[in-house]
Design an enzyme around this catalytic site. Structure first.
Site, short mmCIF file in Angstrom:
data_model
loop_
_atom_site.label_atom_id
_atom_site.label_comp_id
_atom_site.label_asym_id
_atom_site.label_seq_id
_atom_site.Cartn_x
_atom_site.Cartn_y
_atom_site.Cartn_z
CB SER A 119 -4.11 -2.97 5.93
OG SER A 119 -3.53 -1.70 6.18
CD GLU A 152 -4.31 -10.76 5.83
OE1 GLU A 152 -3.32 -11.40 6.17
OE2 GLU A 152 -4.33 -9.51 5.80
CG ASN A 190 -0.40 -5.05 4.24
OD1 ASN A 190 -0.22 -4.85 3.04
ND2 ASN A 190 -1.49 -4.65 4.87
#
Length: 296
Positions: A119, A152, A190
Site C-alpha cells: 500500500s 490500484e 493513501n
C-alpha cells in the site's frame, strides 16, 4: 495471458485475493510459512463463501469449485513453480519484500510477472531486487477484497506497458475496477487518505472535537460510510503510522509527519481492531462501538 496465480501471504489481504481469483476460475497457490495460518485462511474463505451462499450470490457448486481451485503451500519455491503471476501480500516490511522478490526472481520462470499488494512501498525499489524490473508491478487491492471494487495498478519506473495492460485486464476479469497510477509515495489512495486520517487525529489531539464528533461530521457531512478515526482503527494504527512515515521520508514534507498521538498509541500497543483498542473499544462478537476510555 494469466492462467495460474500464486499468492504469498494468507492473512486478511492474501486470503481475500486468493478467494477472488479462485471464484473467477483461476487455479491459485496460496503460500504461507505457517501451516496454521493457511488453515485459518481456509476457514476464513469458506466462511466468506457461506455468507455469499446465504445471500444467494453464489451456488453450493460454485462454493465447492472455488475451494477446489485453491491449493495450499508452505514451500515458496514449490508454490511459485509454473505460475504466470505471483501476487505478494506479505507483511508491509520493506526488507522482507526485497528478500522475497530476490527469491522469486530466482524461483520463477523468466516470463512470470511479479506483483505486490503493497500500500506504500516503492514498486521501483522492489523491482530493483530482481533481474526483471519490467515485469514487476503494484496490484493494491482494497480491504475487504471480495467486496471492494478498486485495484490500484502501480507502474514502477521500468514496468512495461505490456505487463501493465495484462494486469489491468486481469483486474477487469476479476470484476474489479483497475486504476493506473505512477510510483510515488502513498500512490493515490493513501496519499489522499492518510493525511485526512492524520488531520482527524490532530483535531482530536488538539482538543478541537471528540472522537464521536469528528467521525459524525465526516459521515454525515461528507457522506463517508465510516469516520476517519474508526477507519484508522480498522486499517490498523500501526499501518497508518508506517504509511505516513513512508510518505514523510519519501517527500521530505512536514505535512505528512504523523501526529504525536498516533505515535504514542502505537507505542502503547493500541493499534485498533486487531488489539481491541484504538480510538474505540472493540468487543469480539459485538457491533457496538464504545469510545476508548482515554478519549471519553
Amino acid at each position: 495471458m494469466i492462467h495460474k496465480v500464486a499468492v504469498i501471504g494468507s492473512g486478511t489481504m492474501g486470503n481475500g485475493i486468493a478467494h477472488v481469483l479462485a471464484q473467477h476460475h483461476y487455479p491459485v497457490h496460496l503460500i504461507d510459512i505457517s501451516s496454521e495460518a493457511l488453515q485459518k485462511a481456509q476457514q476464513t474463505i469458506s466462511r466468506n463463501l457461506d455468507r455469499m451462499l446465504a445471500k444467494q450470490q453464489i451456488t453450493e457448486e460454485q462454493k465447492t469449485q472455488t475451494l477446489q481451485n485453491i491449493t495450499w503451500h508452505t514451500d515458496l519455491a514449490e508454490g511459485v513453480k509454473s505460475v504466470d503471476l505471483v501476487i505478494e501480500a506479505a507483511t508491509e516490511n520493506v526488507n522482507l519484500k526485497l528478500q522475497l522478490f530476490h527469491d522469486l526472481d530466482e524461483y520463477c520462470t523468466p516470463e512470470t510477472i511479479l506483483a505486490t499488494n503493497t500500500s506504500s512501498i516503492s514498486i521501483t525499489q522492489i523491482a530493483a531486487a530482481t533481474n526483471r524490473p519490467d515485469k514487476v508491478i503494484g496490484m493494491h487491492f482494497m480491504n475487504p477484497v471480495p467486496i471492494m471494487k478498486l485495484v490500484e495498478i502501480i507502474k514502477g519506473y521500468n514496468t512495461s506497458a505490456a505487463v501493465t495492460e495484462t494486469i489491468m485486464e486481469l483486474a477487469r476479469k476479476l470484476e474489479k475496477v483497475p486504476t493506473e497510477v505512477n510510483d510515488y509515495p502513498g500512490f493515490i489512495a493513501n496519499r489522499i487518505l492518510m493525511p485526512m486520517i492524520n488531520e482527524a487525529i490532530y483535531s482530536l489531539y488538539e482538543g478541537v472535537a471528540g472522537v464521536t464528533e469528528i467521525d459524525t461530521v465526516m459521515k454525515l457531512g461528507m457522506a463517508h460510510p465510516m469516520g476517519p478515526l474508526q477507519l484508522a482503527d480498522f486499517i490498523g494504527l500501526d499501518v497508518c503510522l508506517y504509511i505516513l512515515k513512508v510518505m514523510h521520508d519519501g517527500f521530505g514534507n512536514p505535512k505528512y509527519a504523523p501526529c504525536p498521538l498516533l505515535v504514542n498509541m502505537v507505542l502503547a500497543g493500541h493499534k485498533g481492531v486487531k488489539t481491541g483498542n484504538g480510538f474505540y473499544h472493540y468487543t469480539p462478537g459485538s457491533k457496538d462501538l464504545i469510545v476508548a476510555e482515554r478519549f471519553r
